[in-house]
Design an enzyme around this catalytic site. Structure first.
Site, PDB file in Angstrom:
ATOM      1  N   ARG A  82       0.853  -1.204   0.000  1.00 17.51           N
ATOM      2  CA  ARG A  82       0.000   0.000   0.000  1.00 17.51           C
ATOM      3  C   ARG A  82       0.889   1.255   0.000  1.00 17.51           C
ATOM      4  O   ARG A  82       0.462   2.345  -0.368  1.00 17.51           O
ATOM      5  CB  ARG A  82      -0.965  -0.010   1.199  1.00 17.51           C
ATOM      6  CG  ARG A  82      -1.858   1.231   1.275  1.00 17.51           C
ATOM      7  CD  ARG A  82      -3.127   1.055   2.110  1.00 17.51           C
ATOM      8  NE  ARG A  82      -2.906   0.301   3.319  1.00 17.51           N
ATOM      9  CZ  ARG A  82      -2.304   0.772   4.426  1.00 17.51           C
ATOM     10  NH1 ARG A  82      -1.874   2.018   4.482  1.00 17.51           N
ATOM     11  NH2 ARG A  82      -2.124  -0.007   5.479  1.00 17.51           N
ATOM     12  N   TYR A 100     -15.618  16.592 -14.139  1.00 24.75           N
ATOM     13  CA  TYR A 100     -16.190  15.235 -14.127  1.00 24.75           C
ATOM     14  C   TYR A 100     -17.164  15.066 -12.947  1.00 24.75           C
ATOM     15  O   TYR A 100     -16.919  15.607 -11.855  1.00 24.75           O
ATOM     16  CB  TYR A 100     -15.036  14.221 -14.045  1.00 24.75           C
ATOM     17  CG  TYR A 100     -15.498  12.815 -13.876  1.00 24.75           C
ATOM     18  CD1 TYR A 100     -16.204  12.170 -14.884  1.00 24.75           C
ATOM     19  CD2 TYR A 100     -15.259  12.123 -12.686  1.00 24.75           C
ATOM     20  CE1 TYR A 100     -16.649  10.871 -14.720  1.00 24.75           C
ATOM     21  CE2 TYR A 100     -15.701  10.828 -12.512  1.00 24.75           C
ATOM     22  CZ  TYR A 100     -16.401  10.205 -13.535  1.00 24.75           C
ATOM     23  OH  TYR A 100     -16.851   8.937 -13.362  1.00 24.75           O
ATOM     24  N   ASP A 109      -6.927  18.065 -14.323  1.00 25.15           N
ATOM     25  CA  ASP A 109      -7.306  16.724 -14.771  1.00 25.15           C
ATOM     26  C   ASP A 109      -7.147  16.725 -16.296  1.00 25.15           C
ATOM     27  O   ASP A 109      -7.920  17.363 -17.009  1.00 25.15           O
ATOM     28  CB  ASP A 109      -8.755  16.439 -14.360  1.00 25.15           C
ATOM     29  CG  ASP A 109      -9.245  15.071 -14.820  1.00 25.15           C
ATOM     30  OD1 ASP A 109      -8.659  14.506 -15.762  1.00 25.15           O
ATOM     31  OD2 ASP A 109     -10.230  14.574 -14.242  1.00 25.15           O
ATOM     32  N   LYS A 162      -8.670   5.443 -18.837  1.00 23.14           N
ATOM     33  CA  LYS A 162      -9.081   5.902 -20.163  1.00 23.14           C
ATOM     34  C   LYS A 162      -7.946   5.709 -21.184  1.00 23.14           C
ATOM     35  O   LYS A 162      -7.587   4.593 -21.466  1.00 23.14           O
ATOM     36  CB  LYS A 162      -9.545   7.355 -20.050  1.00 23.14           C
ATOM     37  CG  LYS A 162     -10.551   7.592 -18.900  1.00 23.14           C
ATOM     38  CD  LYS A 162     -11.817   6.832 -19.128  1.00 23.14           C
ATOM     39  CE  LYS A 162     -12.903   6.913 -18.084  1.00 23.14           C
ATOM     40  NZ  LYS A 162     -12.671   7.280 -16.748  1.00 23.14           N
TER      41      LYS A 162
END
Ligand SMILES: Cc1ncc(COP(=O)(O)O)c(C=O)c1O
Length: 372
Positions: free
Chosen positions: A38, A91, A163, A188
């Site tokens: 992690r 978004y 972004d 994407k």
């Protein structure tokens, strides 16, 4: 051994073993090695190094989704009383973060229509901690002048976060536009095959530690299998995006002259309101094309149902073309008034162009438009 694998191995290990306690203590105290995945993992670090190099930043961090990247990056730079200026067109889940979640933490967020540059500059002038931008926007592909707004924000001592998902690293170079923290939904274009959920943050060393710490605490670290697939996707990124740019331009031109299309939204068309900014800011106009069908909701739904090569699905940026009617999914939560304000009509279609043959995509659109 006179040879070694051409492709780095996939390290699925969640933890790391040490020869002795002194080594463990040394690595933990100096953060000089792997401890727990992690925190860091070699497969994730490999893709982070590629991304940092590609985007021209000192560091990059891998996340489990674009939203994990966005929320960790933003939260790492704010405290109660901070002020964020952003645009309405961000978004959907980012909008929820800005509009619903952050105000509960006493963080002031101001979201301005991205066309209204004077109001944006005015809000920046009042003072802010973060300018948060997204360009091109979803679904109308507005292009925001990043350099001009970033200069104004920097004068006020603010950080600029962008972004850059819709442009991908191939079509836009945020580091040259004054962006301090760059984010991609790697789900994407970066991944490119509709088979991973992932996020990337790129930044210089001064921001790295706080974002890394937030990733560790909030737990949205990229997993090694995803990193491996993302690394593979990146090998063809430029080829894919160049092809998507070319095909999207051809598709946009085809739609723009079609009698069953009311309006086509593509930054590469001279009719696009931000074409001049796009020409300056982008080296390619991207693989996304939106358009209004000359018909009502039902006729648009019928058009969607007749598509054969182009799949009816949300998401974008991959090798296969996807289309959706934003008001049925991505923008379903918007009230009718807000939909009108956002310019998202009931007959709007958003198309993510893949790498299929141009003729096949145009043929598919043609046959689906025939019965409108
Ligand atoms: C521009 C943009 N940013 C962020 C996200 C969120 O990314 P993810 O779905 O990987 O969390 C998306 C998802 O569609 C997006 O389109």
């Amino acid at each position: 051994m006179k040879s070694k694998p051409a492709i780095a191995p996939l390290y699925l290990s969640a933890t790391y073993k040490f020869e002795n306690s002194d080594d463990l203590i040394d690595v933990v105290q100096n953060q000089s090695g792997y401890i727990y995945s992690r925190w860091d993992n070699p497969s994730v670090v490999e893709v982070e190094e590629v991304m940092a190099e590609m985007e021209g930043y000192e560091k990059a961090l891998g996340f489990s989704s674009g939203m994990a990247a966005i929320s960790s990056a933003v939260l790492s730079q704010v405290k109660a009383g901070s002020r964020i200026v952003s645009t309405q067109e961000i978004y959907g889940a980012t909008y929820e973060l800005m509009n619903d979640l952050l105000p509960t933490l006493n963080i002031d967020t101001v979201l301005i229509n991205c066309n209204d540059v004077d109001r944006l500059l005015n809000e920046i002038d009042k003072g802010l901690d973060i300018l948060y931008l997204e360009t091109p926007t979803n679904p109308l592909l507005r292009v925001v002048d990043v350099q001009m707004l970033a200069e104004a924000a920097h004068k006020k001592g603010a950080i600029v976060i962008l972004d850059g998902t819709f442009a991908s690293p191939v079509n836009q170079r945020p580091v040259d536009l004054g962006v301090d923290i760059l984010i991609h939904s790697a789900t994407k274009f970066l991944g490119g095959h509709h088979d991973i959920l992932a996020g990337i943050v790129c930044c210089n060393k001064s921001f790295y530690h706080s974002i890394w710490t937030h990733r560790k605490i909030l737990g949205g670290t990229m997993d090694p299998m995803t990193a491996f697939l993302l690394r593979r996707g990146l090998r063809t990124l430029e080829l894919r995006v160049q092809r998507q740019n070319e095909t999207a331009m051809a598709v946009a031109k085809y739609l723009d002259q079609h009698e069953k299309i009311q309006k086509t939204y593509y930054p590469g068309l001279t009719s696009h309101p931000d074409h001049e900014i796009a020409k300056r800011q982008m080296s390619g106009f991207g693989g996304m094309v939106s358009f209004d069908i000359a018909g009502d909701f039902e006729q648009t739904k019928g058009f969607m149902d007749r598509l054969k090569t182009i799949a009816l699905a949300t998401s974008l940026g991959g090798i296969t073309s996807l289309a959706n009617q934003p008001i049925t999914n991505t923008h379903v939560a918007l009230s009718p008034e807000n939909r009108i304000k956002a310019g998202v009509s009931e007959n709007l279609v958003r198309l993510s162009v893949g790498i299929e043959k141009q003729e096949d995509l145009i043929e598919d659109l043609k046959q689906a438009l025939e019965q409108v």
